[in-house]
Scaffold this active site. Sequence first.
Site, PDB file in Angstrom:
ATOM      1  N   GLY A  35       0.831  -1.202   0.000  1.00  0.00           N
ATOM      2  CA  GLY A  35       0.000   0.000   0.000  1.00  0.00           C
ATOM      3  C   GLY A  35       0.869   1.258   0.000  1.00  0.00           C
ATOM      4  O   GLY A  35       1.536   1.539  -0.985  1.00  0.00           O
ATOM      5  N   SER A 107       6.265  -4.924  -1.417  1.00  0.00           N
ATOM      6  CA  SER A 107       6.019  -3.564  -1.864  1.00  0.00           C
ATOM      7  C   SER A 107       6.226  -2.585  -0.706  1.00  0.00           C
ATOM      8  O   SER A 107       7.293  -2.575  -0.094  1.00  0.00           O
ATOM      9  CB  SER A 107       4.618  -3.477  -2.478  1.00  0.00           C
ATOM     10  N   TRP A 108       5.222  -1.744  -0.377  1.00  0.00           N
ATOM     11  CA  TRP A 108       5.369  -0.852   0.775  1.00  0.00           C
ATOM     12  C   TRP A 108       5.742  -1.639   2.029  1.00  0.00           C
ATOM     13  O   TRP A 108       6.491  -1.152   2.884  1.00  0.00           O
ATOM     14  CB  TRP A 108       4.077  -0.066   1.026  1.00  0.00           C
ATOM     15  N   ASP A 262       9.380  -4.726 -13.357  1.00  0.00           N
ATOM     16  CA  ASP A 262       8.654  -3.829 -12.449  1.00  0.00           C
ATOM     17  C   ASP A 262       9.000  -2.392 -12.838  1.00  0.00           C
ATOM     18  O   ASP A 262       9.954  -1.802 -12.329  1.00  0.00           O
ATOM     19  CB  ASP A 262       9.046  -4.109 -11.004  1.00  0.00           C
ATOM     20  N   HIS A 290       5.762  -6.558 -10.652  1.00  0.00           N
ATOM     21  CA  HIS A 290       5.590  -6.247  -9.228  1.00  0.00           C
ATOM     22  C   HIS A 290       5.025  -7.461  -8.494  1.00  0.00           C
ATOM     23  O   HIS A 290       3.916  -7.445  -7.961  1.00  0.00           O
ATOM     24  CB  HIS A 290       4.663  -5.052  -9.080  1.00  0.00           C
TER      25      HIS A 290
END
Length: 318
Positions: A35, A107-108, A262, A290
Amino acid sequence: MTGESAGTVKAGGAEIYWETSGNPAGVPVLYLHGGPGAGLGRGYRSRLDASKFLTVGLDQRGCGRSKPTVQDDLGSLSGNNTQALIEDIEAVRRHLGIAKWIVTGTSWGSTLALAYALQHLDRVLGLALMAVGTTSREEVEWITEGVGRIFPEAWEEFSKAAGRRPGERVVDAYARRLAGTDRDDAETAALAWDRWESTHVSLDPLWQPGPMFDDDRERMTIAILVTHYWSRDAFLPDGQAIMERIHQLNGVPGYLIHGRKDVSGPVVTPWMLHQRWEGSRLTVIENEGHGGPQCWAAFVGAVEEIATGLSRMDGQEA
């Protein structure tokens, strides 16, 4: 014996949702979602061997099943920052009685995992990170502006829709409007943000046409939190930025897994981390973006290797 459990823990004025799955006596593994604001989902729970690992997940502050959801209490947004998330993680760890765990994130979640490890190194057995980023200003400017060189038509629309004030960056304009009192305008901004997100990921081999989020509330939650963190350099100012401190993790087992394709988060970031982090391993999946099945397979393999190394150390100590 394996099983699942769930609950909440109060931390800093919020109610943080947590859940566990697998073997209560197994090696604890913390999973941090992306996120910011994407929430846990359920797919992560089935990745690891349930007989060997106790997988712990939590919905980060302001999203998912944690309360309050940010869009329902915009006044709480000022207290939603990386330090608060780290304290929430610690509250869950203490509540579950876990001394140390393997820390993972996508990711985040990889940014948050690294920030947590740098602050609580004594709690970390190793790190396995996928779709790796540090949420630096350079990374945010690439994903919100630089990648527009690849998608100039979509970026022009995205930029015009931002409603920038003089001297305001695109991401700052969206952050201001999404957290503003005019909620109709916030909805317009969330839709424009979603269109851009679905564009810059479109070169991923696994990309599917359409919006990133069909659910209005989910779309709003993630748009508010992503822009809130991105516009503020993930609340990691100069001197606290992850890249400058990564050497502090030298010797800690670290696995960096990233898709070559990505475009939104180029492989240069995990490559630079790997260059500065002694003992880290970089795996580049050539045909994925990703995340994807090969990335997940490498992620699972990384957790297994960390656990195997811990078993060898226990044997030596015995």
